[in-house]
Design a protein around this motif. Sequence first.
Motif, mmCIF file in Angstrom:
data_model
loop_
_atom_site.group_PDB
_atom_site.id
_atom_site.type_symbol
_atom_site.label_atom_id
_atom_site.label_comp_id
_atom_site.label_asym_id
_atom_site.label_seq_id
_atom_site.Cartn_x
_atom_site.Cartn_y
_atom_site.Cartn_z
ATOM 1 N N PHE A 143 0.833 -1.197 0.000
ATOM 2 C CA PHE A 143 0.000 0.000 0.000
ATOM 3 C C PHE A 143 0.875 1.258 0.000
ATOM 4 C CE2 PHE A 143 -2.815 -3.273 1.407
ATOM 5 C CZ PHE A 143 -4.070 -2.892 0.974
ATOM 6 N N LYS A 144 1.926 1.220 0.805
ATOM 7 C CA LYS A 144 2.827 2.361 0.959
ATOM 8 C C LYS A 144 4.178 1.790 1.378
ATOM 9 C CE LYS A 144 2.782 6.900 3.228
ATOM 10 N NZ LYS A 144 3.918 6.840 4.150
ATOM 11 N N ALA A 145 5.255 2.370 0.856
ATOM 12 C CA ALA A 145 6.581 1.785 1.036
ATOM 13 C C ALA A 145 6.921 1.463 2.482
ATOM 14 C CB ALA A 145 7.643 2.720 0.446
ATOM 15 N N ASN A 164 3.691 1.061 10.690
ATOM 16 C CA ASN A 164 4.821 1.549 9.894
ATOM 17 C C ASN A 164 6.083 0.733 10.175
ATOM 18 O OD1 ASN A 164 5.861 2.483 12.316
ATOM 19 N ND2 ASN A 164 5.325 4.627 11.940
ATOM 20 N N VAL A 165 7.186 1.141 9.559
ATOM 21 C CA VAL A 165 8.437 0.389 9.680
ATOM 22 C C VAL A 165 9.078 0.526 11.059
ATOM 23 C CG1 VAL A 165 9.007 0.363 7.241
ATOM 24 C CG2 VAL A 165 9.683 2.326 8.622
ATOM 25 N N LYS A 166 8.489 1.337 11.908
ATOM 26 C CA LYS A 166 8.947 1.424 13.300
ATOM 27 C C LYS A 166 8.079 0.565 14.213
ATOM 28 C CE LYS A 166 10.637 6.150 12.702
ATOM 29 N NZ LYS A 166 10.465 7.563 13.119
ATOM 30 N N GLY A 167 7.075 -0.072 13.621
ATOM 31 C CA GLY A 167 6.183 -0.917 14.405
ATOM 32 C C GLY A 167 5.046 -0.143 15.042
ATOM 33 N N GLU A 168 4.934 1.128 14.688
ATOM 34 C CA GLU A 168 3.880 1.967 15.256
ATOM 35 C C GLU A 168 2.572 1.775 14.495
ATOM 36 O OE1 GLU A 168 6.885 5.670 16.397
ATOM 37 O OE2 GLU A 168 5.887 5.572 14.433
ATOM 38 N N GLU A 169 1.476 1.747 15.228
ATOM 39 C CA GLU A 169 0.155 1.620 14.606
ATOM 40 C C GLU A 169 -0.254 3.011 14.123
ATOM 41 O OE1 GLU A 169 -3.220 -1.264 15.985
ATOM 42 O OE2 GLU A 169 -3.709 0.722 16.758
ATOM 43 N N VAL A 170 -0.079 3.266 12.828
ATOM 44 C CA VAL A 170 -0.359 4.590 12.278
ATOM 45 C C VAL A 170 -1.836 4.744 11.918
ATOM 46 C CG1 VAL A 170 1.944 5.164 11.491
ATOM 47 C CG2 VAL A 170 0.486 3.760 10.041
ATOM 48 N N GLY A 203 -8.504 0.877 0.255
ATOM 49 C CA GLY A 203 -8.055 0.870 -1.133
ATOM 50 C C GLY A 203 -6.574 1.199 -1.249
ATOM 51 N N GLN A 204 -6.138 1.447 -2.490
ATOM 52 C CA GLN A 204 -4.745 1.780 -2.757
ATOM 53 C C GLN A 204 -4.555 3.298 -2.761
ATOM 54 O OE1 GLN A 204 -1.968 -0.069 -3.151
ATOM 55 N NE2 GLN A 204 -3.043 -1.995 -2.847
ATOM 56 N N PHE A 205 -3.410 3.744 -2.270
ATOM 57 C CA PHE A 205 -3.066 5.151 -2.373
ATOM 58 C C PHE A 205 -2.892 5.508 -3.848
ATOM 59 C CE2 PHE A 205 -1.935 4.508 2.055
ATOM 60 C CZ PHE A 205 -2.371 5.686 2.629
ATOM 61 N N GLY A 224 -14.975 6.834 3.075
ATOM 62 C CA GLY A 224 -14.263 8.044 3.458
ATOM 63 C C GLY A 224 -12.823 7.946 2.980
ATOM 64 N N PHE A 225 -11.928 8.784 3.541
ATOM 65 C CA PHE A 225 -10.524 8.782 3.122
ATOM 66 C C PHE A 225 -9.600 8.904 4.329
ATOM 67 C CE2 PHE A 225 -12.437 10.477 -0.820
ATOM 68 C CZ PHE A 225 -11.847 9.638 -1.748
ATOM 69 N N ILE A 226 -8.431 8.260 4.227
ATOM 70 C CA ILE A 226 -7.308 8.539 5.121
ATOM 71 C C ILE A 226 -6.161 9.042 4.256
ATOM 72 C CG2 ILE A 226 -7.936 6.882 6.921
ATOM 73 C CD1 ILE A 226 -5.815 4.967 5.744
ATOM 74 N N ASN A 227 -5.255 9.826 4.864
ATOM 75 C CA ASN A 227 -4.087 10.294 4.107
ATOM 76 C C ASN A 227 -2.848 9.485 4.465
ATOM 77 O OD1 ASN A 227 -3.118 11.299 6.552
ATOM 78 N ND2 ASN A 227 -3.635 13.425 6.088
ATOM 79 N N ASP A 228 -1.725 9.828 3.840
ATOM 80 C CA ASP A 228 -0.497 9.049 4.042
ATOM 81 C C ASP A 228 0.205 9.372 5.356
ATOM 82 O OD1 ASP A 228 0.405 11.543 3.361
ATOM 83 O OD2 ASP A 228 1.572 10.895 1.617
ATOM 84 N N LYS A 229 -0.452 10.159 6.202
ATOM 85 C CA LYS A 229 0.027 10.368 7.579
ATOM 86 C C LYS A 229 -0.828 9.568 8.567
ATOM 87 C CE LYS A 229 1.786 15.052 6.766
ATOM 88 N NZ LYS A 229 1.458 15.165 5.354
#
Length: 465
Positions: A180-182, A197-203, A212-214, A231-236
């Motif tokens: 979905f995202k790198a 994320n790559v830090k193991g944090e639940e973003v 869906g896909q970004f 609805g929508f979520i952003n890449d943050k």
Amino acid sequence: MKYIVTTVFFTMAVVLVNAQTKYENVGMIGEYKADWALVTLNNKLGFINEQGKEIVKPTYDKIGQFGDYKAEWALVILDKKLGFIDEQGKEVVKPIYDFIGQFGEFKADWTSVQISKKLGFINDKGEEVVKPIYDFIGQFGEFKADWTSVQIGKKLGLINDKGEEVVKPIYDFIGQFGEFKADWTLVELDKKRGFINVKGEEVVKPSYDIIGQFGEIKADWTLVERNKKLGFINDKGEEVVKPYYDIIGQFGEYKADWISVWLGSKLGFINDNGVEVLKPSYDIIGQFGEYKADWCVVELGSKLGFINDKGVEVVKPIYDKIGQFSEYKAEWLLTELGNKLGFINNKGEEVVKPTYNKIGQFGEFQAEWALVELDNKLGFINEQGQEIIIPTYDKIKQFGEYKADWALVHLDNKLGFINNLGKEVVTPTYDTIEQFGEIEADYAAVTLKGIKGFIDLNGKFIAKK
């Protein structure tokens, strides 16, 4: 030289003979280690060196070969539990494990261990780097180069190559990074989806049924669905549009920075900041520019109106039909309501209320006038939308046919005149009116109930001369 060798062998033989008086069995020097011999005492195994010194106390049920797992280590078993000793005879790993794997199967300097069907890791220093608490451990690199998946019960998590639990085993599913995202991967909990994320944090908390896909709708947004609402979520990981809508369109279909949204059967818009610029209120929304560059036609209950490019309703949807700007006047548009015609201007103001059955073109009679018809009666409106001649007449002729600033009017088969100021200068009372000057200059012959006479240029009746 022969004497020295003989002495050495004699000494070793003496040592072994003496050892046999202490131990139940003494193995050959070198079977396990060049200068060690396996010994047995009370069915327990240990080691002595070639001087007969006890290096490893007879404690173990079984001892493996040095190098089977690690060059300087040997496996030991005590009461069916596994551990390791090193070449100095030190117990580097206590025999507490039910199973020990091979170094390098997961990580070069680690090996898997098991207690009561639970898995963990020890390193090549004998340290327990990961406690045996997991039901399953995957391979490093399956998710991230320095991470591997772990499972407790049916729940998944991740540990890193330092043995740290970077993601607690709480998820039912963990996807691959980059799908979905790198730097994010999909996680699922109780059939709800989110991201870590790559830090193991639940973003993104697992709260969505579908993600869906970004880039499908907007580069830094992805569509989410919860309880059949979109609805929508952003890449943050921020929820920029709450899952509220039934259908969401594409940006640019109506306006570059707007996207259509449906709620039930009603249509509205959100912008690229996630703000609802137009509440879903309309049945149909047309394209911007079809009527006016910054306006869009809207329909509600088969009634038409307009919104502007700021989402403001500039014309309420009350009309049955709407024409095009410039068909009558550049800044006016024809409207129809209940078979009655009127006009709105390019500011959304109703300049002529829908009152008339027909409206002609401006300029057909007078440059700034348009003929109007109401219940088969004719009159005029001007370019300000004012009714300058009430629809009263059955027919109206062109200005100039009789006099430059007058037009002939018919009312109940009687003739008269109006002027270009909208004033009735000759009341429709005559049966016939001739042209001015045909009989006498500046006069027009008229008849009224068989009586002949004249009217002058001011519309005054003069008896027959």
